[in-house]
Design a protein around this motif. Sequence first.
Motif, PDB file in Angstrom:
ATOM      1  N   THR A 188      -1.211   2.171 -10.690  1.00 46.29           N
ATOM      2  CA  THR A 188      -0.722   3.407 -11.324  1.00 46.29           C
ATOM      3  C   THR A 188      -1.422   4.646 -10.803  1.00 46.29           C
ATOM      4  N   ASP A 189      -2.590   4.455 -10.222  1.00 46.61           N
ATOM      5  CA  ASP A 189      -3.336   5.598  -9.650  1.00 46.61           C
ATOM      6  C   ASP A 189      -4.092   5.097  -8.430  1.00 46.61           C
ATOM      7  N   SER A 190      -3.526   5.315  -7.254  1.00 42.32           N
ATOM      8  CA  SER A 190      -4.095   4.755  -6.026  1.00 42.32           C
ATOM      9  C   SER A 190      -5.438   5.353  -5.661  1.00 42.32           C
TER      10      SER A 190
END
Length: 336
Positions: free
Chosen positions: A18-20
Amino acid sequence: MAPDDLTSQGRVRITSTTDSSITGSSQSNFSIANAFISVSSPNGGEDWARGRTYSITWQSNMTSGNVKIDLSDDSGATWGSTIVASTPNNGSYSWSILAGQTPLSTYRVKITSVEVPAVSGTSSIDFTISDTSYIDVTSPNGGEKWVSGDTREISWVSNLSGNVRIELWSGSTYIGPVIDSTPNNGSYSWIISAANGTEYKVKIISLSASTIFDSSDNYFTIENGNITVDIPVGAEEWTIGTHHEISWSSNLSGTVKIELWKSGVLDSEIIASTPNDGSFDWLIPPTQAISTNDYQIKIYNNNPALPIISPLSNNFSILYGSYVILDAPLGGEDWA
């Protein structure tokens, strides 16, 4: 890289889906290597006697799971019998070769991972199982502490008939015969009569084949029997109607008798026979006379062949105190 590629520079990175920007990696390299099992023994040239026990050993980089060990009698062309279907992959298995195993010089073993059957290892060269005559001392075989005057079992295994001679040695010094001749049946009851020492071994020799013998692998000890009271240590104030632990140290087996002494005179028998395990829970009876600092404990070994008696313990007191004693139920009742 493919999952099964080999490398010494492997690292893992874990990233949030969801948040690289949130990610972490291994701090240093790790290796991926082929799994292997390599037989160390028997691995060629060994001559193992049927009826005896040997260690099958191996090396493996698989640190968990179990292995199966098979036996071939035709240099690995076929694997006709299983030594053990599943044993921990810890590098060693104690194999007792059956007395009826066929003597041959073309045996090999195969060790296979139970979880990953494709991973296995075999003996590189044939080994032999033969009719070699043998005697193996099993007890005392090192580390035992036996008591002078006690009776202990000397034990061994052998594929010979006839009689054997049992000798006692201290280091490299011959002490004398334990017995000149006894049946080669694997056991002899020895009433220990040797002096104290820490470097004893027994040697067992076949009388029908004097070149066949064996000695204890390591030293055992012979010492005097002893009993020493540890608790009470002295100056305790125990109250009637309460439980207290009597404890002692001893190198004897069997049972002991425990007595209560007062002012150097026998007062009463606490228990006639209890296991010599170093501890007894004593409920001081409500009828016990109170007295300050002049009670003592004495403990006797119950084996008449070893009449070992402890010194009297240090003095302690038995006093009045508050207590409750349950009279019923005491066990065994059947109440509706």
